[in-house]
Design a protein around this motif. Structure first.
Motif, PDB file in Angstrom:
ATOM      1  N   PHE A  34       0.846  -1.194   0.000  1.00 20.67           N
ATOM      2  CA  PHE A  34       0.000   0.000   0.000  1.00 20.67           C
ATOM      3  C   PHE A  34       0.878   1.240   0.000  1.00 20.67           C
ATOM      4  CE2 PHE A  34      -2.401   3.362   2.084  1.00 20.67           C
ATOM      5  CZ  PHE A  34      -3.619   3.291   1.440  1.00 20.67           C
ATOM      6  N   MET A  35       0.759   2.032  -1.052  1.00 13.88           N
ATOM      7  CA  MET A  35       1.517   3.271  -1.233  1.00 13.88           C
ATOM      8  C   MET A  35       3.012   3.013  -1.022  1.00 13.88           C
ATOM      9  SD  MET A  35      -1.231   6.108   0.016  1.00 13.88           S
ATOM     10  CE  MET A  35      -0.616   7.345  -1.119  1.00 13.88           C
ATOM     11  N   CYS A  67       8.460   9.604   4.529  1.00 16.56           N
ATOM     12  CA  CYS A  67       8.692   8.388   5.324  1.00 16.56           C
ATOM     13  C   CYS A  67       7.412   7.602   5.612  1.00 16.56           C
ATOM     14  CB  CYS A  67       9.444   8.711   6.604  1.00 16.56           C
ATOM     15  SG  CYS A  67       8.721   9.994   7.584  1.00 16.56           S
ATOM     16  N   GLY A  68       6.252   8.066   5.150  1.00 20.25           N
ATOM     17  CA  GLY A  68       5.042   7.264   5.249  1.00 20.25           C
ATOM     18  C   GLY A  68       3.986   7.748   6.222  1.00 20.25           C
ATOM     19  N   ILE A  73      -1.993   7.345   7.403  1.00 19.15           N
ATOM     20  CA  ILE A  73      -3.335   7.908   7.590  1.00 19.15           C
ATOM     21  C   ILE A  73      -4.250   7.450   6.452  1.00 19.15           C
ATOM     22  CG2 ILE A  73      -4.690  10.045   7.740  1.00 19.15           C
ATOM     23  CD1 ILE A  73      -2.851   9.377  10.201  1.00 19.15           C
ATOM     24  N   ASN A  74      -3.725   7.441   5.221  1.00 26.73           N
ATOM     25  CA  ASN A  74      -4.511   6.952   4.091  1.00 26.73           C
ATOM     26  C   ASN A  74      -4.851   5.469   4.231  1.00 26.73           C
ATOM     27  OD1 ASN A  74      -5.241   9.007   2.197  1.00 26.73           O
ATOM     28  ND2 ASN A  74      -3.074   9.264   1.752  1.00 26.73           N
ATOM     29  N   PHE A  78      -8.574   4.158   3.918  1.00 28.11           N
ATOM     30  CA  PHE A  78      -8.857   3.107   2.937  1.00 28.11           C
ATOM     31  C   PHE A  78      -9.541   1.920   3.622  1.00 28.11           C
ATOM     32  CE2 PHE A  78      -7.483  -0.820   0.770  1.00 28.11           C
ATOM     33  CZ  PHE A  78      -8.166  -0.645  -0.414  1.00 28.11           C
ATOM     34  N   ALA A  79      -9.043   1.512   4.776  1.00 28.94           N
ATOM     35  CA  ALA A  79      -9.660   0.392   5.496  1.00 28.94           C
ATOM     36  C   ALA A  79     -11.097   0.721   5.894  1.00 28.94           C
ATOM     37  CB  ALA A  79      -8.837   0.029   6.729  1.00 28.94           C
ATOM     38  N   LEU A  80     -11.314   1.892   6.452  1.00 27.90           N
ATOM     39  CA  LEU A  80     -12.638   2.259   6.968  1.00 27.90           C
ATOM     40  C   LEU A  80     -13.636   2.616   5.874  1.00 27.90           C
ATOM     41  CD1 LEU A  80     -11.494   4.453   9.976  1.00 27.90           C
ATOM     42  CD2 LEU A  80     -12.660   2.235  10.135  1.00 27.90           C
ATOM     43  N   PHE A  81     -13.190   3.338   4.844  1.00 27.82           N
ATOM     44  CA  PHE A  81     -14.121   3.911   3.866  1.00 27.82           C
ATOM     45  C   PHE A  81     -13.857   3.516   2.415  1.00 27.82           C
ATOM     46  CE2 PHE A  81     -13.587   6.891   7.414  1.00 27.82           C
ATOM     47  CZ  PHE A  81     -14.884   6.908   7.900  1.00 27.82           C
ATOM     48  N   GLY A  82     -12.707   2.894   2.140  1.00 29.41           N
ATOM     49  CA  GLY A  82     -12.364   2.573   0.756  1.00 29.41           C
ATOM     50  C   GLY A  82     -11.969   3.795  -0.035  1.00 29.41           C
TER      51      GLY A  82
END
Length: 168
Positions: A34-35, A67-68, A73-74, A78-82
């Protein structure tokens, strides 16, 4: 080489109606492709009340950029709302420096002291997003996933975290 250094705490209180306060506690997040992340896992200390995210970019001495921190936060959104906070297309969230494979974020959290796990991801063949919801642990008998990704995400927003992406 970038490194996300520390994360502590994880308690958030939402009050978007003035009366309906939710105690949302993040316990652990697992991130895969992821990213900027390859495979990472962050666990949050349940005795702390505030989250602190810092980082060090080992390629640029003294720099905390790249550094991420924003990617982490994304991963939560992504997990909660897509969705992503910075409007990144879901087709572009995989780590471009890794071989092509599925992208997945697993979020363990408590909402009003009830434990939940959201497994959100995107498959590469075919390109398709998915969202699975579990209560307490990942098992068929604990699965709360609805008939579609849209229905599952709506259920999470309305019945579990009681807020939407814009308020979050």
């Amino acid at each position: 080489r970038q490194r996300l250094n520390t994360i502590e705490g994880k308690r958030i209180f939402w009050n978007n109606t003035g009366a309906n306060v939710l105690n949302l506690t993040f316990e652990k997040i697992k991130i895969d492709n992821f990213m900027c992340f390859d495979k990472e896992q962050f666990e949050f200390d349940s005795n702390k009340g505030i989250s602190l995210i810092t980082g060090t970019n080992n390629d640029i001495p003294g720099s905390k950029n790249g550094c991420g921190k924003s990617s982490l936060i994304n991963a939560f959104t992504f997990a909660l709302f897509g969705k992503m906070l910075n409007q990144v297309s879901l087709k572009r969230i995989s780590n471009r420096h890794l071989p092509v494979r599925n992208t997945e974020v697993i979020l363990h959290f408590r909402a009003d002291e009830k434990s939940f796990i959201i497994v959100s991801g995107i498959g590469v063949s075919p390109f398709k997003s998915y969202c699975k919801l579990y209560k307490n642990s990942i098992s068929k008998e604990n699965e709360l996933t609805k008939h579609s990704v849209r229905e599952t995400r709506a259920y999470i927003e309305k019945n579990i975290i009681r807020t939407d992406f814009e308020v979050f």
